[in-house]
Structure formats: structure tokens, C-alpha cells
Scaffold this motif. Structure first.
Motif, PDB file in Angstrom:
ATOM      1  N   ALA A   1       0.828  -1.210   0.000  1.00 59.14           N
ATOM      2  CA  ALA A   1       0.000   0.000   0.000  1.00 59.14           C
ATOM      3  C   ALA A   1       0.861   1.257   0.000  1.00 59.14           C
ATOM      4  O   ALA A   1       0.550   2.246  -0.673  1.00 59.14           O
ATOM      5  CB  ALA A   1      -0.928  -0.012   1.216  1.00 59.14           C
ATOM      6  N   ARG A   2       1.973   1.223   0.745  1.00 54.46           N
ATOM      7  CA  ARG A   2       2.860   2.384   0.774  1.00 54.46           C
ATOM      8  C   ARG A   2       3.608   2.571  -0.546  1.00 54.46           C
ATOM      9  O   ARG A   2       4.096   3.665  -0.844  1.00 54.46           O
ATOM     10  CB  ARG A   2       3.842   2.263   1.943  1.00 54.46           C
ATOM     11  N   ALA A   3       3.680   1.501  -1.330  1.00 51.61           N
ATOM     12  CA  ALA A   3       4.249   1.613  -2.677  1.00 51.61           C
ATOM     13  C   ALA A   3       3.190   2.046  -3.697  1.00 51.61           C
ATOM     14  O   ALA A   3       3.453   2.045  -4.899  1.00 51.61           O
ATOM     15  CB  ALA A   3       4.875   0.283  -3.092  1.00 51.61           C
ATOM     16  N   ARG A   4       1.983   2.342  -3.194  1.00 49.75           N
ATOM     17  CA  ARG A   4       0.876   2.857  -4.003  1.00 49.75           C
ATOM     18  C   ARG A   4       0.398   1.832  -5.022  1.00 49.75           C
ATOM     19  O   ARG A   4      -0.094   2.182  -6.101  1.00 49.75           O
ATOM     20  CB  ARG A   4       1.246   4.182  -4.678  1.00 49.75           C
ATOM     21  N   ARG A   5       0.486   0.570  -4.664  1.00 49.48           N
ATOM     22  CA  ARG A   5      -0.026  -0.498  -5.520  1.00 49.48           C
ATOM     23  C   ARG A   5      -1.462  -0.825  -5.125  1.00 49.48           C
ATOM     24  O   ARG A   5      -1.853  -0.759  -3.951  1.00 49.48           O
ATOM     25  CB  ARG A   5       0.852  -1.739  -5.393  1.00 49.48           C
ATOM     26  N   ARG A   6      -2.243  -1.220  -6.123  1.00 47.47           N
ATOM     27  CA  ARG A   6      -3.658  -1.565  -5.891  1.00 47.47           C
ATOM     28  C   ARG A   6      -3.723  -2.978  -5.335  1.00 47.47           C
ATOM     29  O   ARG A   6      -3.359  -3.948  -6.005  1.00 47.47           O
ATOM     30  CB  ARG A   6      -4.450  -1.473  -7.186  1.00 47.47           C
ATOM     31  N   ILE A   7      -4.195  -3.075  -4.101  1.00 46.20           N
ATOM     32  CA  ILE A   7      -4.211  -4.382  -3.445  1.00 46.20           C
ATOM     33  C   ILE A   7      -5.548  -4.612  -2.753  1.00 46.20           C
ATOM     34  O   ILE A   7      -6.267  -3.666  -2.409  1.00 46.20           O
ATOM     35  CB  ILE A   7      -3.082  -4.506  -2.401  1.00 46.20           C
ATOM     36  N   VAL A   8      -5.856  -5.876  -2.543  1.00 48.17           N
ATOM     37  CA  VAL A   8      -6.980  -6.282  -1.706  1.00 48.17           C
ATOM     38  C   VAL A   8      -6.454  -7.285  -0.688  1.00 48.17           C
ATOM     39  O   VAL A   8      -5.722  -8.213  -1.042  1.00 48.17           O
ATOM     40  CB  VAL A   8      -8.127  -6.896  -2.528  1.00 48.17           C
ATOM     41  N   LEU A   9      -6.829  -7.064   0.546  1.00 51.15           N
ATOM     42  CA  LEU A   9      -6.503  -7.971   1.646  1.00 51.15           C
ATOM     43  C   LEU A   9      -7.755  -8.786   1.956  1.00 51.15           C
ATOM     44  O   LEU A   9      -8.821  -8.222   2.214  1.00 51.15           O
ATOM     45  CB  LEU A   9      -6.069  -7.160   2.862  1.00 51.15           C
ATOM     46  N   VAL A  10      -7.630 -10.115   1.915  1.00 48.68           N
ATOM     47  CA  VAL A  10      -8.764 -11.010   2.145  1.00 48.68           C
ATOM     48  C   VAL A  10      -8.532 -11.782   3.439  1.00 48.68           C
ATOM     49  O   VAL A  10      -7.472 -12.394   3.624  1.00 48.68           O
ATOM     50  CB  VAL A  10      -8.937 -12.005   0.980  1.00 48.68           C
ATOM     51  N   ASP A  11      -9.521 -11.753   4.331  1.00 48.74           N
ATOM     52  CA  ASP A  11      -9.362 -12.476   5.594  1.00 48.74           C
ATOM     53  C   ASP A  11     -10.718 -12.991   6.070  1.00 48.74           C
ATOM     54  O   ASP A  11     -11.719 -12.266   6.024  1.00 48.74           O
ATOM     55  CB  ASP A  11      -8.753 -11.561   6.663  1.00 48.74           C
ATOM     56  N   GLY A  12     -10.716 -14.242   6.552  1.00 46.13           N
ATOM     57  CA  GLY A  12     -11.958 -14.862   7.009  1.00 46.13           C
ATOM     58  C   GLY A  12     -12.236 -14.698   8.487  1.00 46.13           C
ATOM     59  O   GLY A  12     -13.274 -15.155   8.976  1.00 46.13           O
ATOM     60  N   GLY A  13     -11.311 -14.083   9.237  1.00 41.69           N
ATOM     61  CA  GLY A  13     -11.580 -13.775  10.638  1.00 41.69           C
ATOM     62  C   GLY A  13     -11.363 -14.916  11.611  1.00 41.69           C
ATOM     63  O   GLY A  13     -11.941 -14.903  12.709  1.00 41.69           O
TER      64      GLY A  13
END
Length: 308
Positions: free
Chosen positions: A23-35
């Protein structure tokens, strides 16, 4: 379908640390987590610089907010159930039915503890039935401590525990027979060896009063350390063809120094990709995996040639 720069699967210490670098490199990302993080049974995290004594959930909530403050990062409460590589990218199928596509993939999926089949153990796990003395030993210091053996590594653990208490018992429980040399080392550290089989943990759970042996005897205890066997919490690494190696407690995803797996552009971090487990190790792994994933996007040739 939009092709993201990266998807990070797993939103605990390793995954969030990886996502932060991207994110700090300004890349488009999604974080997926099931909790369902491995550490959800623990009352507090210890030995994690700057976070000592906080609950794992508090640490994760704070870190997630910091990651999502970056405009190119997004979060999905979901579970990644299938993954495949096609046309130079990775496609992830989510339990909700949605699909994500990304050029890079970071697996911070964690592991699951397979506890010994001892009555009374599961309801005390993370409270008075503990895995790591570095994580929890200080909180039970000077108590009556036990080690419930599950394999050869428990001699090593039993030699460490006396630094937290002078009252230590190793329960070999039919799975461990110390050699004469090991028995001498244990005796020199003040560790008693109990060879009678364990029947159950007793007391008002999650508190522990002791270990009941099969012959009816009870050894009073305040806490017991148990080395669980483990298995992967997610099938994604196997589906993608990543190599595994046998660790002391279960399978480990093979990675290089950059935390890249044997499948190009798939990186792995945290408990699933190392034999030694704690919050700091997981976070450091995530930093390396996230930075490496970014560099693999930026460099025209990956991996870069070593410096001359």
C-alpha cells in the motif's frame, strides 16, 4: 474483471505487514481475511515490540485501520477457497462467490493446531494450556508448570521452562523416552520426569488445577505447555503447486530469502512459511514478502541478478 497488483490472503500479523509495504508503494491491493486467526484463543500477545500485553484482536484492528488509510488498499471479509494461475495472473475464488484477479499473490494464510486428544485440553488452549514459553511463560512464572510431550522436541522445551519456574514436570505420556543423557540434563535443570500416562486435565476451566494420570493420581499444575502438530489453514498453496517441506510440527511452505515460493510471483509469510512461530517473526516475514512482491512488479527482470 479488474486485475489488481496484488492480493494478500490472510489478515493477521504477516498479511497486514505485507499489505502495508504494498500500500505504501501505491499499488492496488486487496486484503482477504476470514476472521479465524490462529492466535484468537490467546488472551494477549507478548514479546511483540510496542504491542506487549494487547489482545491479538486489538493489534489487528489497529493495524488494519492503518493499512486501509492508504487509498490503494481495500479489505474483504471473506475466505479464498480456490486459486489458479492463468494468462500471467492469479485468479482467486472467494467463498462468497466473488472472484479476484491479481498479478501477484501473498499467502499469509496461517496454520491450524491439531491438539492431542486429551480431555480438558481444548477448553484451556491459549489460557492455561500454552504453546510457546516466550509468548506466555512470564505470565505463569513461579507456578507449577508441566510439559505434555507430543514428540522429541519437548525435551528441548522442558530444558527451557525452568527459567520461568523451579517446579517443572515433563509428562512423557508414552510418546517420549528420554535418553540417559537427556534425563541427566533434565535432572540438572530440576525437571521431574513423569512416565505414567495422562488421562485428563482437571480443574475449573480455563483455570488448571492439575493433570490426572491413568492410575488415578493427580499432579497439581497451574499451566501446561503443549507442542501441537499443525496443518495448513488454506489449500491455496497446494492448489498452486507450491513446494512444501517437513517442519518439526507439520508442513511448511518452501520460500527463498525473498519469501517467494517455488511458484514465481507467489510469496508466503508467517506461520505457514516458517518453523518458528511468533508475532514478530510473522510481521517481519510479511514485510519481506510485501516488499519482494512490490519489487517483482517494478523490476523488468525478476529476480534481479546478484550484485557483483
Amino acid at each position: 474483471m479488474q486485475t489488481l497488483d496484488a492480493v494478500v490472503v490472510g489478515g493477521s500479523f504477516a498479511g497486514l505487514s505485507a499489505a502495508m509495504q504494498l500500500a505504501r508503494a501505491r499499488r492496488r491491493i486487496v486484503l482477504v481475511d476470514g476472521g479465524r486467526p490462529r492466535n484468537r484463543f490467546a488472551h494477549a500477545a507478548h514479546g511483540f515490540l510496542g504491542q506487549d500485553g494487547r489482545t491479538p484482536a486489538e493489534i489487528v484492528q489497529l493495524a488494519r485501520g492503518q493499512v486501509l488509510a492508504y487509498p490503494t488498499a481495500a479489505f474483504r471479509t471473506d475466505e479464498a477457497v480456490a486459486a489458479r494461475q492463468e494468462d500471467g495472473a492469479f485468479t482467486l475464488q472467494l467463498a462468497s462467490g466473488d472472484t479476484l484477479r491479481a498479478r501477484r499473490l501473498v499467502l499469509a494464510t496461517g496454520i491450524v493446531d491439531d491438539l492431542p486428544d486429551v480431555p480438558g485440553l481444548r477448553e484451556r488452549w491459549g489460557r492455561t494450556a500454552l504453546h510457546c514459553p516466550y509468548c506466555h511463560g512470564y505470565e505463569v512464572a513461579d507456578g507449577r508448570l508441566g510439559i505434555l510431550a507430543t514428540g522429541e522436541m519437548d525435551v528441548h522445551k522442558a530444558l527451557l521452562i525452568p527459567d520461568w519456574s523451579a517446579d517443572v514436570t515433563l509428562f512423557t505420556n508414552g510418546v517420549l523416552t528420554p535418553t540417559d543423557e537427556q534425563a541427566a540434563m533434565l535432572a540438572s535443570r530440576g525437571v521431574r520426569i513423569e512416565a505414567r500416562p495422562v488421562e485428563a486435565l482437571v480443574g475449573d476451566a480455563p483455570a488448571l488445577a492439575g493433570v490426572r494420570l491413568r492410575d488415578g493420581g493427580v499432579v497439581p499444575l497451574d499451566a501446561v505447555f503443549v507442542s501441537s502438530r499443525t496443518h495448513m489453514a488454506s489449500p491455496l498453496a497446494e492448489q498452486l503447486g507450491c513446494a512444501f517441506e517437513d517442519g518439526p510440527f507439520g508442513p511448511v511452505i518452501v520460500t527463498d530469502a525473498r519469501k517467494e515460493t517455488t511458484v514465481p510471483f507467489v510469496f508466503a509469510a508467517g506461520d505457514a512459511a516458517r518453523s518458528n512461530h511468533n508475532a514478530t517473526f510473522a510481521s517481519a516475514d510479511g514485510v519481506q514478502a510485501g516488499a519482494s512482491a512490490h519489487q517483482s512488479l517494478a523490476f523488468p527482470h525478476w529476480p534481479p541478478a546478484p550484485p557483483r
